[in-house]
Design a protein around this motif. Sequence first.
Motif, PDB file in Angstrom:
ATOM      1  N   GLY A   1       0.809  -1.202   0.000  1.00  0.00           N
ATOM      2  CA  GLY A   1       0.000   0.000   0.000  1.00  0.00           C
ATOM      3  C   GLY A   1       0.852   1.265   0.000  1.00  0.00           C
ATOM      4  O   GLY A   1       0.569   2.214  -0.730  1.00  0.00           O
ATOM      5  N   ALA A   2       1.894   1.271   0.816  1.00  0.00           N
ATOM      6  CA  ALA A   2       2.755   2.457   0.882  1.00  0.00           C
ATOM      7  C   ALA A   2       3.437   2.707  -0.470  1.00  0.00           C
ATOM      8  O   ALA A   2       3.568   3.854  -0.913  1.00  0.00           O
TER       9      ALA A   2
ATOM     10  N   PHE B   1      -4.205   7.647   7.444  1.00  0.00           N
ATOM     11  CA  PHE B   1      -3.144   6.636   7.439  1.00  0.00           C
ATOM     12  C   PHE B   1      -2.900   6.227   5.990  1.00  0.00           C
ATOM     13  O   PHE B   1      -3.808   5.755   5.303  1.00  0.00           O
ATOM     14  N   HIS B   2      -1.660   6.411   5.536  1.00  0.00           N
ATOM     15  CA  HIS B   2      -1.338   6.064   4.145  1.00  0.00           C
ATOM     16  C   HIS B   2      -0.074   5.213   4.057  1.00  0.00           C
ATOM     17  O   HIS B   2       0.488   5.074   2.969  1.00  0.00           O
TER      18      HIS B   2
ATOM     19  N   ASP C   1      -7.090   7.096  -1.748  1.00  0.00           N
ATOM     20  CA  ASP C   1      -6.334   5.932  -1.283  1.00  0.00           C
ATOM     21  C   ASP C   1      -7.350   4.871  -0.851  1.00  0.00           C
ATOM     22  O   ASP C   1      -7.974   4.973   0.203  1.00  0.00           O
TER      23      ASP C   1
ATOM     24  N   GLN D   1      -7.320   0.223   1.854  1.00  0.00           N
ATOM     25  CA  GLN D   1      -8.088  -0.558   2.829  1.00  0.00           C
ATOM     26  C   GLN D   1      -9.571  -0.642   2.461  1.00  0.00           C
ATOM     27  O   GLN D   1     -10.197  -1.678   2.640  1.00  0.00           O
TER      28      GLN D   1
ATOM     29  N   LYS E   1      -3.657  -4.699  -0.514  1.00  0.00           N
ATOM     30  CA  LYS E   1      -4.265  -5.650   0.431  1.00  0.00           C
ATOM     31  C   LYS E   1      -4.950  -6.819  -0.290  1.00  0.00           C
ATOM     32  O   LYS E   1      -4.274  -7.701  -0.792  1.00  0.00           O
TER      33      LYS E   1
HETATM   34  C1  LIG Z   1      -5.382   3.525   3.446  1.00  0.00           C
HETATM   35  C2  LIG Z   1      -4.051   2.866   3.529  1.00  0.00           C
HETATM   36  N1  LIG Z   1      -3.043   3.283   2.740  1.00  0.00           N
HETATM   37  C3  LIG Z   1      -1.836   2.722   2.780  1.00  0.00           C
HETATM   38  C4  LIG Z   1      -1.553   1.706   3.648  1.00  0.00           C
HETATM   39  C5  LIG Z   1      -0.190   1.104   3.693  1.00  0.00           C
HETATM   40  O1  LIG Z   1      -0.211  -0.178   3.199  1.00  0.00           O
HETATM   41  P1  LIG Z   1       1.030  -1.165   3.490  1.00  0.00           P
HETATM   42  O2  LIG Z   1       0.973  -1.509   4.930  1.00  0.00           O
HETATM   43  O3  LIG Z   1       0.765  -2.332   2.578  1.00  0.00           O
HETATM   44  O4  LIG Z   1       2.249  -0.423   3.115  1.00  0.00           O
HETATM   45  C6  LIG Z   1      -2.558   1.227   4.497  1.00  0.00           C
HETATM   46  C7  LIG Z   1      -2.289   0.137   5.444  1.00  0.00           C
HETATM   47  O5  LIG Z   1      -3.046  -0.202   6.301  1.00  0.00           O
HETATM   48  C8  LIG Z   1      -3.836   1.828   4.443  1.00  0.00           C
HETATM   49  O6  LIG Z   1      -4.834   1.422   5.241  1.00  0.00           O
END
Ligand SMILES: Cc1ncc(COP(=O)(O)O)c(C=O)c1O
Length: 459
Positions: free
Chosen positions: A124-125, A151-152, A236, A239, A265
Amino acid sequence: MPYSLAEQIEKRQGEQYALHRQYLNTSLARAQAIIGFDKLYTRGEGAYLWDAEGNRYLDLLAGYSVFNLGRGHPVVRQVMQEVLAMERPNLVKMDCPLLAGLLAEELVKRMPPGLDSVFFANSGADAVDTALKFARAATKRPRTLFLDHAFHGLTLGTLPLNGGDQFRRGFDPLMPDFDAMEMNDLEGLERELRRGDVAAFVVEPIQGKGVYIPADSYLPEAQRLCRKHGAVFICDEVQVGMGRTGRFLCSEHWALEPDIVTLSKSLGGGYIPVSATVTRRSIHDKMFSRLDRCQVHSTTFGQNDLAMAAGLATLHVLEEERLIERAAVMGQKLIDGLAALQPRYDLIADVRGKGLMVGIEFRPPRSVGLRAAWAATEAAQKGLFAQLVVMALMRYHHILTQVGGPGVNIIKLLPPLIIGDQEVEAIVAAFDAVMAEAASIRGQVWSQSGQLVKHAVSQ
Ligand SMILES: Cc1ncc(COP(=O)(O)O)c(C=O)c1O
């Protein structure tokens, strides 16, 4: 000698927490023991986990929404096995892999109009990082706006747009030019956009930390303002996408047409890490603008066959089993069932959500005796009451949930989208029982607080 993983597991089962304390995250392993989450799981299937003694647990964490299809979905597993058996020419890198093309085509079919170009990565990041680079390349502007509580991701590239101080603290200096906005404050947003230096405004259509849902007019208006002032509007959906809220994209609830969508995810079907950043061709081409810049952004494992095949199989299953419609129906039943408890328990401040993304918020109790207990736990650590509820659901009902975010009295439920009436009824009954216990100072909920407060204070 041939290597047998099964033998290794058989021999070493039971050592996992000791291994983690020694070689991995000691603090996390300790925290799991304190809250009673240090189980020895031996099997996972569908919406359930089993431990070494054969106890069954209902998993409402779903790997933080990795398991929208449930664990071990047979179609995805069969496709994974097929890919391994085919000995395909994976990750040649200097070719254009077929499966990446097919998955991009399938994703584009499910996007709002105009989102026709895809970049694949692993997390996700990664996907959010990619979106930010697209926005900078497209606008040549420096600033990014994001929301409080957002949260990203937790990489250095995504940390500056994290709306929680707990995550940011200790990693200064963060990248400059990231500014937090308050949800539903359109005036403030326009004031910032008017400065003409904003590359992107990034939102989760429903925030994961706290399950905060914006006012109905907010996101459509924010999108309009971004267009008006030339900023890229990024949703984003890492989730909330992939059917979680009862639509393929959560942004469909407001008929949004963002410039960039991120997914991850569940796209990997619960088997393989994968993420996608989907945008307009006009934006995509600004990053990969010339032949000598055709690899200016890339990641080694992006487009790998297992991930692409998992994505294709997952999209197929979501449709074939009508899981998105199911999430909408079961989610509404769950929200209605939980909300019906609210008049009976004054500790419940709010039940909210869309589809199977559900948050329950707590507030201080009215009774004098309970107020003192609440004050003591809150003084030790904010949000500790929600942790007591999570612990009681696990200990007495074998249900895995999580606190909705740091320092908030909110619990979050993210069930696999395959759950049915039986699971919904079990969740509501368990929550009812836990709330009944919480209404008494001598009940199971408060009796766990001594140990938790002691650890919180000694940190
Ligand atoms: C909305 C959102 N963006 C980005 C991320 C980051 O994903 P990752 O943990 O796979 O890097 C998350 C993780 O929970 C998330 O909920």
